[in-house]
Enzyme design. Sequence first.
Site: not given
Length: 692
Positions: A429, A620, A650
């Site tokens: 991320s 995601d 995610h």
Amino acid sequence: MDHKDVFAALQMVCSDVISALNGSRNNSSNADATNRLLGVMRQIQEHGRAVEPLITSFTAVYHHFDLDAQTPGNGYRTLVKVVHSCIFHILQKARYIASNCTGAFFRMDHNMAEMDAYCSALCQLRALLYLAQVLLSDNAHGQLYSQEEGGLSERFVQEYISMHKACFYGRCLGFQFSPSLRPFLQTVVISMVSFGENYKKQQTGLGIAALSFFTSGKYMVDPELRGTEFERITQNLDMQFWKTFWNLTETELLSSLTRITSTVVQVNVILTIPAESLSLPLASDPSFSVFMNPPVAHWGPGPVKVRLISHTLRQGQDSAELLALSRPEGPQLSLPGGFSRQTAPLSPCLLIHFHGGGFVAQTSKSHENYLKSWSKDLNVPILSVDYSLAPEAPFPRALEECFYAYCWALKNCHLLGSTAERVCLVGDSAGGNLCITVSMRAMSHGVRVPDGIVAAYPATLLTTDASPSRLLTLIDPLLPLSVLYKCIDAYAGTSFQSAQPAQQLDTLAALGHDTVKLLTNFAQGATNWFQTLLDPKAASSSSLTTSSNGPSSTKSHSVEKPQEVKEYPDNFEPLRSRCLVDIRTPCTPIMKNPFVSPLLAPDSLLKGLPPVHIVASALDALLDDSVMLAKKLRNMNQPVTLTVVEDLPHGFLSLLQLSKETQEASDICVKRIREVFQQEELPADQRQQGLN
């Protein structure tokens, strides 16, 4: 199953339910619920008939947006997949109702509520398909992000504000994800709404968590209440709430419970890297040196904390020089005599990790579960950087600290148990973003770049531009749009103008107020300069916006005067929310800085990156970030791979032990890291073939 068969089955099973209910209506003891269920089934039929041609239109073209034929994955595919998942749940429930609605133990109210929830979900998904059609018609061929000035088109933002979302957080929670993850998601949502109910009471974080435990029961038995409250929380509570909630996993009690099930390692220490200038060999000519200064943005030079994890004690890790920088973490290590005196030789490989958390939350402690596992599987030491978090430390502080830690690790690899012959950067991320931008910064400073990057579901475009996968923020319990915006704003939005100094600074790190202000203005000026390289017109218009609205200008949207969305047919209107708020849309030049949004970086900054391996999730909201970055790198003949895993949300790396699917996704990351470490051993032609 072909999508035509799916919709044919939907129409048939709805007709079966309607026939069964009509046949039993006279004998039903709950005629009101029966009539309501009949109405719901007819609505589902109507939605099905309207959605089928939309799905047909997407399936005809969505392959044009894939990276290649071997890597199917993009936001349009995901929207089709999500609709299919919703319909499959409806089919399963409807078949049960058709077979059992005449039974003595059939609960009409319960089944009506279940079906009504999925009918609402299908209605909202239908709306998303209409909005995705706008993107499909407006965007260039193969382009997933809207190029419309103003970011995530204002009509889409307005739709997000006004559209009903609670149905996705109640009975339908997590229907699109792997079944093994749904109990976890339910636990997270219940915990969040309970925590939110007690937020701002005079309690510590752990105290609020304990109080929340006793108030969570009502959200377990009432899915509608849970969904409504979750929708309110995601749109109303401030960034401090999210930081506090996400950091609960780092409390000593919860981290101790996690540690029980995690892999045992011999080394797990926190190191404090002092704020001192470093000299490193120039990559192009090692006979010359280049000097690296410590991070200075916002409040001046300061130390950087990192975590060293090693499954095996190696040379250098028990040295007096390293111990002077360290403090132990967990029961595995007691200093100075807790180490086994038998040390393994230096590893030729070093893994440097940057954690996720939206740039605003968590540390390496939240991620050490899978890092310990990786250290054992790869048999390499891992250095994870605990960079400063926004909004107290917005861009570029985190990037400066990660780059400085990278340089320090190259110079002091012998203390970390490695010769650093092969160095891989890995992050998830926000950490994936930092892997790429640190490598870009290494190139621009003339320092050795890493040998490879492994980025899991990276955030590579920190703007509010529209894409089909970002429409998933309407239904995602882990990454709603309002929360995504808060993270973007904290790191690269208006908070940039009001950075706060760190709580604990080394005495050598103190700088005068005027110096700090100068450095902040210099960073803003550098951002504007980068913007003129990318888009001179946009840069000039941005400066005009700043001068007219003040330095903290932010676009916002008034819910009292919604902008009309004309993309819906005359006979359709999505369900509207009762929880209307004004979501701020961050809009600053910093968001387009290539060191914030590497997807916008010019070719000159991306050319020469090491092999980039991206592991993304089909479900995601940031999927299109990964697809478009992979396309851009491939078009430049840069080595890149993209793997798209199915049915996971995610942040799946942090869910390592929850399911077989998350373990398999983690194994893919390990495989890619191993390829980076072993790449040099392959012939050049095979190495290039493996990267394409």
